[in-house]
Every structure is written in structure tokens, then in C-alpha cells.
Design a protein around this motif. Structure first.
Motif, PDB file in Angstrom:
ATOM      1  N   SER A  34       0.787  -1.222  -0.135  1.00 40.81           N
ATOM      2  CA  SER A  34      -0.101   0.090  -0.222  1.00 40.81           C
ATOM      3  C   SER A  34       1.039   1.340  -0.172  1.00 40.81           C
ATOM      4  O   SER A  34       0.286   2.301   0.079  1.00 40.81           O
ATOM      5  CB  SER A  34      -0.863  -0.115   1.039  1.00 40.81           C
ATOM      6  OG  SER A  34       0.184   0.221   2.391  1.00 40.81           O
ATOM      7  N   GLN A  36       2.862   4.198  -1.242  1.00 46.76           N
ATOM      8  CA  GLN A  36       2.955   5.164  -2.553  1.00 46.76           C
ATOM      9  C   GLN A  36       4.506   5.508  -2.692  1.00 46.76           C
ATOM     10  O   GLN A  36       5.186   6.142  -1.725  1.00 46.76           O
ATOM     11  CB  GLN A  36       2.061   6.283  -2.091  1.00 46.76           C
ATOM     12  CG  GLN A  36       0.746   6.088  -2.243  1.00 46.76           C
ATOM     13  CD  GLN A  36       0.032   5.412  -3.305  1.00 46.76           C
ATOM     14  OE1 GLN A  36       0.267   5.445  -4.454  1.00 46.76           O
ATOM     15  NE2 GLN A  36      -0.727   4.255  -3.024  1.00 46.76           N
ATOM     16  N   ASN A  37       5.145   5.255  -3.937  1.00 43.24           N
ATOM     17  CA  ASN A  37       6.442   5.592  -4.121  1.00 43.24           C
ATOM     18  C   ASN A  37       7.714   5.177  -3.416  1.00 43.24           C
ATOM     19  O   ASN A  37       8.494   5.835  -2.985  1.00 43.24           O
ATOM     20  CB  ASN A  37       6.541   7.043  -4.416  1.00 43.24           C
ATOM     21  CG  ASN A  37       5.668   7.543  -5.347  1.00 43.24           C
ATOM     22  OD1 ASN A  37       5.258   7.207  -6.479  1.00 43.24           O
ATOM     23  ND2 ASN A  37       4.932   8.889  -5.098  1.00 43.24           N
ATOM     24  N   ASN A  38       7.260   3.841  -2.663  1.00 44.58           N
ATOM     25  CA  ASN A  38       8.335   3.323  -1.639  1.00 44.58           C
ATOM     26  C   ASN A  38       8.375   4.226  -0.546  1.00 44.58           C
ATOM     27  O   ASN A  38       9.871   3.974  -0.137  1.00 44.58           O
ATOM     28  CB  ASN A  38       9.428   2.720  -2.503  1.00 44.58           C
ATOM     29  CG  ASN A  38       9.036   1.591  -3.138  1.00 44.58           C
ATOM     30  OD1 ASN A  38       7.811   1.029  -3.023  1.00 44.58           O
ATOM     31  ND2 ASN A  38       9.917   0.905  -4.015  1.00 44.58           N
TER      32      ASN A  38
END
Length: 129
Positions: A34, A36-38
């Protein structure tokens, strides 16, 4: 009569033993998250989705210290077992900022443990303050 009964029992045992020799399930460690952008803020948890993951044994390594970082050559490293019946698992947040390598290992064995297959997937997670 006695010899033929022994042969029948021996033949049945051979058939039963050969039926149990199964090939391993092809493992897949293809998880998604889940995140976002790691990138995550410090302390924020996340979810690992296991929809495309398969294997008899699943273990994740958070990578927040040496003991919890995956290394196939060091059996002292410790991961967390995951039930194969789950479709996702919630991971608590990282306590400090930095980069951490989260790894999932999916494994299967077959043919009475003669065959052992493994798939590994890692993602680098950046934790910000």
C-alpha cells in the motif's frame, strides 16, 4: 498362499509410497504494498498484499536491523512467518528514518523434501522523519 499375501502387501506399500511423492508447488513472492512511491513517514504502518503470492511457506523480513534483514547465506537471520491462507498482512511502521529492504520469501518442497524451490522479492522502503 503365505508368500502371495506378503507380495500383495509389499506391492500395495510400494504403490502407496509412490503416490505420496509430489512435485513442489511453484513458489511466487510477487507481493504488492500500500506504500506510495516506496516512501513512508516514520511510524506509519503499511499493508502487504499477497494476491499473487504462493508457496507452502511464506516469511517476510522487515530489514530494520541486521537480524531482520534477509541473507540467504546466514541462517541466523529471523523473519516472520505468514499464513498461506491470508490475502494480506499489516506491517507496523519503522521506528526511525532511513532506507530499509523489505523482503518476502516464498518456498515449497516436494518429492519428500528432495526438491526445494524458493522465490524472493525485495523492495527498498524509504522512511522519512
Amino acid at each position: 498362499m503365505k508368500n502371495s499375501s506378503a507380495l500383495i502387501v509389499l506391492a500395495m506399500l510400494m504403490v502407496l509410497l509412490s503416490c505420496n511423492k509430489e512435485d513442489p508447488i511453484k513458489p511466487s513472492a510477487d507481493f504488492t504494498t500500500s506504500i506510495q512511491n516506496n516512501t513512508l513517514p516514520r511510524g506509519q504502518g503499511f499493508t502487504v498484499y499477497l494476491d499473487n503470492v504462493q508457496g507452502e511457506f511464506l516469511v517476510y523480513f522487515r530489514g530494520h536491523n541486521v537480524q531482520s534483514t534477509y541473507d540467504p547465506d546466514d541462517p541466523r537471520r529471523r523473519g516472520t512467518n505468514v499464513s498461506t491462507s491470508l490475502d494480506s498482512v499489516r506491517i507496523s511502521g519503522y521506528p526511525s528514518a532511513g532506507e530499509f529492504v523489505f523482503t518476502l520469501v516464498a518456498s515449497s518442497s516436494g518429492n519428500w523434501a528432495k526438491d526445494y524451490l524458493q522465490d524472493v522479492k525485495s523492495v527498498t522502503i524509504t522512511v522519512t522523519d
